[in-house]
Design a protein around this motif. Structure first.
Motif, PDB file in Angstrom:
ATOM      1  N   LYS A   1       0.808  -1.217   0.000  1.00  0.00           N
ATOM      2  CA  LYS A   1       0.000   0.000   0.000  1.00  0.00           C
ATOM      3  C   LYS A   1       0.846   1.273   0.000  1.00  0.00           C
ATOM      4  O   LYS A   1       0.311   2.382   0.132  1.00  0.00           O
ATOM      5  N   GLY A   2       2.165   1.115  -0.069  1.00  0.00           N
ATOM      6  CA  GLY A   2       3.016   2.290  -0.235  1.00  0.00           C
ATOM      7  C   GLY A   2       3.445   2.973   1.056  1.00  0.00           C
ATOM      8  O   GLY A   2       3.939   4.105   1.040  1.00  0.00           O
ATOM      9  N   ALA A   3       3.276   2.281   2.177  1.00  0.00           N
ATOM     10  CA  ALA A   3       3.680   2.879   3.454  1.00  0.00           C
ATOM     11  C   ALA A   3       5.152   2.608   3.738  1.00  0.00           C
ATOM     12  O   ALA A   3       5.784   1.746   3.132  1.00  0.00           O
ATOM     13  N   ARG A   4       5.693   3.374   4.675  1.00  0.00           N
ATOM     14  CA  ARG A   4       7.023   3.115   5.217  1.00  0.00           C
ATOM     15  C   ARG A   4       6.805   2.219   6.431  1.00  0.00           C
ATOM     16  O   ARG A   4       5.981   2.517   7.292  1.00  0.00           O
ATOM     17  N   VAL A   5       7.533   1.096   6.497  1.00  0.00           N
ATOM     18  CA  VAL A   5       7.206   0.070   7.488  1.00  0.00           C
ATOM     19  C   VAL A   5       8.369  -0.176   8.444  1.00  0.00           C
ATOM     20  O   VAL A   5       9.501  -0.428   8.016  1.00  0.00           O
ATOM     21  N   VAL A   6       8.078  -0.116   9.735  1.00  0.00           N
ATOM     22  CA  VAL A   6       9.074  -0.354  10.773  1.00  0.00           C
ATOM     23  C   VAL A   6       8.577  -1.504  11.651  1.00  0.00           C
ATOM     24  O   VAL A   6       7.480  -1.439  12.210  1.00  0.00           O
ATOM     25  N   GLY A   7       9.404  -2.566  11.747  1.00  0.00           N
ATOM     26  CA  GLY A   7       9.000  -3.743  12.517  1.00  0.00           C
ATOM     27  C   GLY A   7       9.760  -3.845  13.831  1.00  0.00           C
ATOM     28  O   GLY A   7      10.962  -3.595  13.876  1.00  0.00           O
ATOM     29  N   ILE A   8       9.044  -4.224  14.886  1.00  0.00           N
ATOM     30  CA  ILE A   8       9.671  -4.457  16.186  1.00  0.00           C
ATOM     31  C   ILE A   8       9.662  -5.963  16.430  1.00  0.00           C
ATOM     32  O   ILE A   8       8.613  -6.602  16.333  1.00  0.00           O
ATOM     33  N   ALA A   9      10.834  -6.530  16.706  1.00  0.00           N
ATOM     34  CA  ALA A   9      10.919  -7.968  16.937  1.00  0.00           C
ATOM     35  C   ALA A   9      12.049  -8.240  17.921  1.00  0.00           C
ATOM     36  O   ALA A   9      12.753  -7.319  18.345  1.00  0.00           O
ATOM     37  N   GLY A  10      12.233  -9.524  18.259  1.00  0.00           N
ATOM     38  CA  GLY A  10      13.082  -9.833  19.399  1.00  0.00           C
ATOM     39  C   GLY A  10      14.467 -10.388  19.113  1.00  0.00           C
ATOM     40  O   GLY A  10      15.109 -10.914  20.027  1.00  0.00           O
ATOM     41  N   SER A  11      14.955 -10.315  17.877  1.00  0.00           N
ATOM     42  CA  SER A  11      16.337 -10.746  17.629  1.00  0.00           C
ATOM     43  C   SER A  11      16.869 -10.077  16.367  1.00  0.00           C
ATOM     44  O   SER A  11      16.092  -9.670  15.500  1.00  0.00           O
ATOM     45  N   ASP A  12      18.174  -9.982  16.282  1.00  0.00           N
ATOM     46  CA  ASP A  12      18.787  -9.397  15.088  1.00  0.00           C
ATOM     47  C   ASP A  12      18.497 -10.252  13.862  1.00  0.00           C
ATOM     48  O   ASP A  12      18.343  -9.726  12.755  1.00  0.00           O
ATOM     49  N   GLU A  13      18.399 -11.559  14.077  1.00  0.00           N
ATOM     50  CA  GLU A  13      18.083 -12.456  12.960  1.00  0.00           C
ATOM     51  C   GLU A  13      16.696 -12.112  12.392  1.00  0.00           C
ATOM     52  O   GLU A  13      16.503 -12.042  11.176  1.00  0.00           O
ATOM     53  N   LYS A  14      15.761 -11.893  13.292  1.00  0.00           N
ATOM     54  CA  LYS A  14      14.407 -11.540  12.837  1.00  0.00           C
ATOM     55  C   LYS A  14      14.398 -10.191  12.106  1.00  0.00           C
ATOM     56  O   LYS A  14      13.752 -10.045  11.063  1.00  0.00           O
ATOM     57  N   ILE A  15      15.125  -9.236  12.650  1.00  0.00           N
ATOM     58  CA  ILE A  15      15.165  -7.910  12.013  1.00  0.00           C
ATOM     59  C   ILE A  15      15.753  -8.025  10.615  1.00  0.00           C
ATOM     60  O   ILE A  15      15.250  -7.424   9.649  1.00  0.00           O
ATOM     61  N   SER A  16      16.809  -8.828  10.514  1.00  0.00           N
ATOM     62  CA  SER A  16      17.446  -9.022   9.219  1.00  0.00           C
ATOM     63  C   SER A  16      16.470  -9.670   8.233  1.00  0.00           C
ATOM     64  O   SER A  16      16.378  -9.268   7.063  1.00  0.00           O
ATOM     65  N   TYR A  17      15.710 -10.641   8.714  1.00  0.00           N
ATOM     66  CA  TYR A  17      14.688 -11.296   7.886  1.00  0.00           C
ATOM     67  C   TYR A  17      13.644 -10.281   7.414  1.00  0.00           C
ATOM     68  O   TYR A  17      13.296 -10.219   6.231  1.00  0.00           O
ATOM     69  N   LEU A  18      13.184  -9.444   8.325  1.00  0.00           N
ATOM     70  CA  LEU A  18      12.148  -8.458   7.970  1.00  0.00           C
ATOM     71  C   LEU A  18      12.658  -7.488   6.903  1.00  0.00           C
ATOM     72  O   LEU A  18      11.952  -7.178   5.942  1.00  0.00           O
ATOM     73  N   LYS A  19      13.894  -7.035   7.073  1.00  0.00           N
ATOM     74  CA  LYS A  19      14.408  -6.025   6.151  1.00  0.00           C
ATOM     75  C   LYS A  19      14.851  -6.638   4.829  1.00  0.00           C
ATOM     76  O   LYS A  19      14.506  -6.141   3.754  1.00  0.00           O
ATOM     77  N   LYS A  20      15.612  -7.736   4.910  1.00  0.00           N
ATOM     78  CA  LYS A  20      16.188  -8.272   3.674  1.00  0.00           C
ATOM     79  C   LYS A  20      15.216  -9.109   2.873  1.00  0.00           C
ATOM     80  O   LYS A  20      15.191  -9.063   1.654  1.00  0.00           O
ATOM     81  N   GLU A  21      14.419  -9.919   3.563  1.00  0.00           N
ATOM     82  CA  GLU A  21      13.530 -10.803   2.808  1.00  0.00           C
ATOM     83  C   GLU A  21      12.151 -10.209   2.569  1.00  0.00           C
ATOM     84  O   GLU A  21      11.523 -10.469   1.558  1.00  0.00           O
ATOM     85  N   LEU A  22      11.659  -9.442   3.545  1.00  0.00           N
ATOM     86  CA  LEU A  22      10.279  -8.950   3.411  1.00  0.00           C
ATOM     87  C   LEU A  22      10.191  -7.479   3.011  1.00  0.00           C
ATOM     88  O   LEU A  22       9.092  -6.967   2.805  1.00  0.00           O
ATOM     89  N   GLY A  23      11.328  -6.803   2.946  1.00  0.00           N
ATOM     90  CA  GLY A  23      11.292  -5.430   2.447  1.00  0.00           C
ATOM     91  C   GLY A  23      10.870  -4.379   3.453  1.00  0.00           C
ATOM     92  O   GLY A  23      10.524  -3.256   3.066  1.00  0.00           O
ATOM     93  N   PHE A  24      10.892  -4.719   4.757  1.00  0.00           N
ATOM     94  CA  PHE A  24      10.613  -3.685   5.767  1.00  0.00           C
ATOM     95  C   PHE A  24      11.673  -2.591   5.640  1.00  0.00           C
ATOM     96  O   PHE A  24      12.829  -2.855   5.322  1.00  0.00           O
ATOM     97  N   ASP A  25      11.292  -1.346   5.940  1.00  0.00           N
ATOM     98  CA  ASP A  25      12.254  -0.250   5.832  1.00  0.00           C
ATOM     99  C   ASP A  25      13.201  -0.196   7.019  1.00  0.00           C
ATOM    100  O   ASP A  25      14.374   0.127   6.876  1.00  0.00           O
ATOM    101  N   GLU A  26      12.680  -0.498   8.186  1.00  0.00           N
ATOM    102  CA  GLU A  26      13.503  -0.444   9.390  1.00  0.00           C
ATOM    103  C   GLU A  26      13.044  -1.518  10.365  1.00  0.00           C
ATOM    104  O   GLU A  26      11.897  -1.972  10.306  1.00  0.00           O
ATOM    105  N   GLY A  27      13.943  -1.880  11.279  1.00  0.00           N
ATOM    106  CA  GLY A  27      13.572  -2.830  12.324  1.00  0.00           C
ATOM    107  C   GLY A  27      14.142  -2.384  13.659  1.00  0.00           C
ATOM    108  O   GLY A  27      15.152  -1.680  13.710  1.00  0.00           O
ATOM    109  N   ILE A  28      13.470  -2.778  14.716  1.00  0.00           N
ATOM    110  CA  ILE A  28      13.935  -2.462  16.067  1.00  0.00           C
ATOM    111  C   ILE A  28      13.939  -3.757  16.879  1.00  0.00           C
ATOM    112  O   ILE A  28      12.904  -4.424  16.995  1.00  0.00           O
ATOM    113  N   ASN A  29      15.122  -4.103  17.408  1.00  0.00           N
ATOM    114  CA  ASN A  29      15.233  -5.279  18.272  1.00  0.00           C
ATOM    115  C   ASN A  29      14.949  -4.841  19.703  1.00  0.00           C
ATOM    116  O   ASN A  29      15.773  -4.210  20.348  1.00  0.00           O
TER     117      ASN A  29
END
Lengths: 341, 341
Positions: A170-198
């Protein structure tokens, strides 16, 4: 031929975190089918955080489990015997028959799924209630607009990871909060999230959100509640929308769930918080399922699933949900298809 | 002729409850009018709970007052001199010029009101922002249906008493929470509320709400926040709606406002909480004002106002808002009309 069924029942209501005493495996013979019934052999079962709520004896949107009752939940099985005109041996079906090896279902309790379109497990995940929860919660309550900032807690979970991808579509900027660096990396690299917070390594959550959301938070898809949500709420923009989907941080609390009251913030920001469950949108499921399937086929929607094996491991898989270690949808494989073409 | 103006300014930002040090009266000469300006002599000023928020130096939906600045707010005055084509001596006008005896207004800052239609004070109350707040908050967010139960906190206040009457017009069952038996009696006997709860004498608020709302709470119009709202939230029905209008219980708190987190309740009940201010609906003010005026003329909408006298008494009238003793809209009369026909 008599078939011995195994069922996992609620042995006692948990206080705080469920454990091995919460569940018990019982055995009993499968009853003779009546006309209009089919015998299902369970292939896959879903384990979900909402089930924790049903173990409590309190009023909610869904009936609590009774002590001694089979743990109900989404499950997929294969028809191995049919006294129904609508189902035949080998059909793959989905229903809420839950944590048991066999189930004699009435026709209306189950629905056929087509194993040739997508892996059958997706019907318990991205194409099932999980995906529909993400779809309706985000689009009907969150209503993200192009360029807005969407923050998601529990972002690497089954619902959260879908929410983020739909928000990107839908064209939003997406920031995900999750509990490990591995998860953040997955969100950003595989799913295209813009930012992540561990959240496990961040010192000051509110400052971190301010840093990662320099334009503030327009939509907060809340899967967790608790202190993470307290922090996100300090960074809302005017007219922010908060679909409240889960509060996993509180499900196993024995004490009261206490934090900053939200009224002042909601007034200052003219913000909206709305609790929901996918079931509220059941009359629009076909619309949602069709759109999700299309995005899946177009490669716009990715998913990850963790499939554990073995009926007896269902309770431990369920408990894993609260350890915050899994990525994507968590399922347990109970048996293989018998009549596969 | 030089006219000496008196203004009440913010002398210092209050910590906790405002007091006599918070305000100061200053005097200065009224400046010469420029073309397009009119000189207003203040007749009535409004004192409102939201003004407490503007005394704090924090981001909100409305700019904070600066230290040394005149306290802005709704006020009605009479044009005593005009260099505008649009206004003439004797016109009664409304604007946000606030706590001062005279004001040189630009044409666009004020609006004429017709003193022949309704008492001029109603334009600061039931026909003004107070009534519009009740109207849009209840109807646009609360959406009460016939037969549903609407609970209102701060029910005897200016906004709350209007909300209850509008809910009755819409066919709802209305329960008001207020702080004295006199107020409860007023709500039930004069305004037609179905039930009232005196929060000062009730032992267990949640039980009392259950007792007075045997069918649960469908709409909760929240003017107060705090423990009263915590209790109401335990009695919500599925799909309940909560317009969050005020949190007067927290406005003068020096410590954090802590209570039960709402996420679990919102999910279980698929409930909605939405903060708002009347200003969000400014493009629909004509619709609201017209409807309110009609109900007022038809006798369906009653109001009570407390008008204190004397410019120097404005600060003490404002402080009275937080003592919970007033019924209806609180105003201060600064002077009489000079050019009345």
């Amino acid at each position: 031929m008599t078939i011995l069924n195994q069922q996992i029942i609620l042995a006692e209501r948990p206080k705080g975190m469920p454990d091995t005493r919460t569940f018990k495996i019982v055995e009993k013979n499968v009853e003779e089918l009546e006309k209009g019934q089919v015998l299902i052999k369970t292939l896959l079962v879903s384990v979900d955080p909402y089930m924790r709520g049903r173990m409590q004896d309190e009023e909610s949107y869904i009936e609590p489990y009774e002590v001694g009752q089979v743990i109900e939940g989404g499950a997929i099985g294969e028809v191995i015997e049919s006294k129904s005109d609508q189902f035949k041996q080998g059909d793959v079906v989905i229903g809420m028959f839950g944590w048991q090896k066999y189930y004699a279902a009435n026709e209306k309790e189950i629905r056929k799924i087509d194993p040739s379109l997508a892996p059958i497990s997706t019907h318990l995940g991205i194409l099932g209630l999980t995906g529909l929860t993400a779809y309706f919660g985000l689009l009907d309550i969150g209503k993200p607009k192009k360029g807005e900032t969407v923050v998601i807690s529990g972002a690497a979970g089954a619902v959260g990871s879908s929410v983020g991808q739909i928000a990107k579509i839908k064209g939003a900027r997406v920031v995900g909060i999750a509990g490990s660096d591995e998860k953040i990396s997955y969100l950003k690299k595989e799913l295209g999230f813009d930012e992540g917070i561990n959240y496990r390594t961040v010192k000051d959550m509110a400052s971190e959100i301010r840093l990662k959301c320099p334009d503030g938070v327009d939509v907060y898809f809340d899967n967790v509640g608790g202190e993470i949500s307290d922090a996100v709420l300090t960074q809302l923009n005017r007219f922010a929308r908060i679909p409240v989907c889960g509060a996993i941080s509180s499900y196993n609390l024995e004490e009261a769930d206490i934090g900053p009251r939200v009224q002042g913030t909601l007034i200052k920001k003219s913000a909206l918080m709305q609790g929901f469950t996918a079931g509220n949108y059941s009359d629009r499921f076909p619309e949602g399922a069709k759109q999700l399937a299309q995005w899946l086929q177009e490669g716009k929607l990715k998913y990850r699933e963790t499939i554990k094996a073995g009926f007896e491991n269902i309770p431990s898989a369920f408990l894993d949900l609260f350890k915050g270690n899994n990525i994507g949808k968590l399922l347990v494989k109970v048996s293989e298809r018998q009549y596969e073409d």
